[in-house]
Design an enzyme around this catalytic site. Structure first.
Site, PDB file in Angstrom:
ATOM      1  N   ALA A 136       0.679  -1.267  -0.020  1.00 61.32           N
ATOM      2  CA  ALA A 136      -0.356   0.057   0.124  1.00 61.32           C
ATOM      3  C   ALA A 136       0.929   1.203  -0.113  1.00 61.32           C
ATOM      4  O   ALA A 136       1.732   0.968   0.469  1.00 61.32           O
ATOM      5  CB  ALA A 136      -1.221  -0.213   1.181  1.00 61.32           C
TER       6      ALA A 136
ATOM      7  N   ASP B 173       0.265 -10.011   6.692  1.00 59.69           N
ATOM      8  CA  ASP B 173       1.080  -9.608   7.689  1.00 59.69           C
ATOM      9  C   ASP B 173       1.770 -10.246   6.816  1.00 59.69           C
ATOM     10  O   ASP B 173       2.578 -10.977   6.672  1.00 59.69           O
ATOM     11  CB  ASP B 173       1.313  -9.695   9.425  1.00 59.69           C
ATOM     12  CG  ASP B 173       2.018  -9.191   9.750  1.00 59.69           C
ATOM     13  OD1 ASP B 173       3.490  -9.324   9.563  1.00 59.69           O
ATOM     14  OD2 ASP B 173       1.995  -9.961  11.261  1.00 59.69           O
TER      15      ASP B 173
ATOM     16  N   CYS C 138      13.301   3.900   3.091  1.00 61.82           N
ATOM     17  CA  CYS C 138      13.177   5.408   2.485  1.00 61.82           C
ATOM     18  C   CYS C 138      13.692   5.851   4.058  1.00 61.82           C
ATOM     19  O   CYS C 138      13.614   6.530   4.269  1.00 61.82           O
ATOM     20  CB  CYS C 138      11.780   5.388   2.448  1.00 61.82           C
ATOM     21  SG  CYS C 138      10.512   5.106   3.432  1.00 61.82           S
TER      22      CYS C 138
END
EC number: 2.1.1.176
Length: 449
Positions: free
Chosen positions: A264, A313, A384
């Site tokens: 997502a 998960d 990131c």
């Protein structure tokens, strides 16, 4: 002027939500819709992001001017002061008297007579004594100075100095306070690059090609990306080049089975599908099932039909996918320190103790999802963040315990102008101060047994 005043008050409400309720600025701004004009939206964007970004420095300034401790000032009044000082320091188009007057008006609504006098006195005092403000001594305590001057928690500064050194850390902090360009990805399933560029420039939007990825374009003067016909028709998607590069390193092919296990909102998933020419199958999963609709909506808008979404998960093993995937992408949850240009509140929402728990989650995910890679298949791990303990150190630890994987060169899938020494060793570290894109880490592993 009434609309501008409303914009300031709405900005105040958002800052209270960000600082007191842990809300994210980008989500709040996205939900504004058409409530304000493009001009006022631009004003609010700068005011909100800027005040969030410079909070620690601003609070230091307030502490030097106020007899009341910062943590004792009523939250609405404190945030009004923060807005005022940000405008005085960083918004040249707002005259100082106007910034003070508007903050005083807000304090009348959100405080009392004493609050009004307090706000007026602090801001006017700052204007008078602006040039005499003294920051912590750089030579005596460099971490403290960098923390206050560039507005980052001291624990983050110390971690970065430990890993990257003094000078590099200062350059990184400075760069992470810059405003990044709006970068979009061309959807070549629906349009061509030149056609899209001509369409956007025809609307007065300034267009500049990306630095590293041929599918990337940087935009300026965009009235609202979601309102563009080109966006609605699925010709483009907002995505930083660092994020695109993770998919480039994955190097997906037509008719493969690919798993994106932390997917997502689906930006990388949809790019994978585009590079596969919408041929094959993509397993796209996320722990938060309510976010799957974002993936599905993006896929529909972009004309993609090969994505299957799953609430899952990534740290929990699913036997039926064992050694089934040609390629697996793990864009792991992380500290996020590489994207503080876009999400400045990350620096305030993280705690020092978070890093160890984040690393545990990352290791659980890579151990689990590596089992899905078929023999000879590819595993790409990206984050990131710029902390090496979440990146190459974690990968090396994984490889030490999993001899059936090895790092492989990524030189063949990266542009020449981004080639670094580590690329031949199978990974790349990206920094905004060096590469002028989001801070990112990408590693490419292959199952050899």
């Amino acid at each position: 002027m009434e609309k501008e005043a409303n914009a300031r008050e709405e900005s105040l409400k958002m800052l209270i939500k960000i600082f007191n309720e842990g809300s994210y600025s980008n989500i709040l701004m996205k939900n504004l819709g058409q409530k304000f004009t493009p001009l006022n939206r631009a004003f609010m964007t700068e005011l909100i992001y800027g005040t969030v970004k410079w909070k620690l420095r601003i609070d230091y300034i307030i502490s030097r001017l106020s007899s009341i401790k910062v943590d004792k000032i009523a939250r609405p009044i404190l945030n009004i002061l923060r807005m005022g000082i940000y405008q005085i320091d960083f918004m040249d188009k707002v005259p100082n008297p106007a910034a003070v007057d508007e903050c005083v008006k807000l304090s009348k609504k959100y405080g009392n007579a004493g609050s009004v006098k307090f706000v007026n006195a602090i801001l006017r005092n700052y204007i008078r004594n602006h040039d005499s403000l003294v920051f912590p001594d750089k030579t005596k305590d460099r971490a403290k100075y960098l923390s206050v001057f560039y507005s980052y928690p001291e624990w983050i500064v110390k971690r970065l100095i430990c890993e990257l050194g003094d000078e590099f850390t200062e350059a990184f902090l400075r760069s992470s306070n810059d405003v990044p360009p709006l970068t979009i990805r061309i959807n070549r399933l629906k349009t061509g690059k030149q056609r899209l560029i001509e369409s956007l420039t025809g609307k007065g939007i300034e267009v500049r090609e990306g630095k590293y990825v041929d599918d990337a374009i940087n935009l300026k003067n965009v009235p609202g990306i979601g309102n563009l016909d080109e966006f609605k028709k699925g010709f483009l998607t907002v995505q930083d080049e660092s994020s695109m590069l993770a998919v480039k390193v994955l190097d997906p092919k037509e008719n493969e089975f690919i798993m994106d296990v932390c997917a997502a909102p689906g930006t990388k998933t949809t790019y994978i599908a585009e590079l596969m020419n919408n041929k094959g199958k993509i397993y796209s999963a996320d722990l938060k099932g309510n976010k799957l609709s974002l993936i599905e909506e993006n896929a529909k808008r972009l004309g993609i039909g090969i994505i299957e979404t799953h609430t899952k998960d990534a740290a929990e093993y699913d036997l039926k996918y064992e050694k089934k995937a040609d390629r697996v992408l793990i864009d792991a949850p992380c500290s996020g320190f590489g994207i503080m240009r876009k999400k400045p509140e990350i620096r305030w929402n993280r705690e020092n103790d978070d890093i160890d728990s984040i690393k545990n989650v990352q290791m659980s995910i890579i151990k689990t999802c590596s089992k899905y890679v078929k023999q000879g298949g590819i595993l790409v791990y990206s984050t990131c963040t710029v902390l090496r303990e979440e990146n190459i150190e974690l990968i090396n630890l994984f490889l030490k315990e999993n001899r059936d994987f090895k790092l492989i060169s990524i030189c063949d899938v990266l542009p020449e102008n981004l080639m670094k020494e580590s690329c031949k060793d199978g990974y790349i570290e990206l920094y905004p101060n060096i590469d002028d894109i989001d801070g990112f880490f990408i590693a490419k592993l292959q199952r050899v047994d």
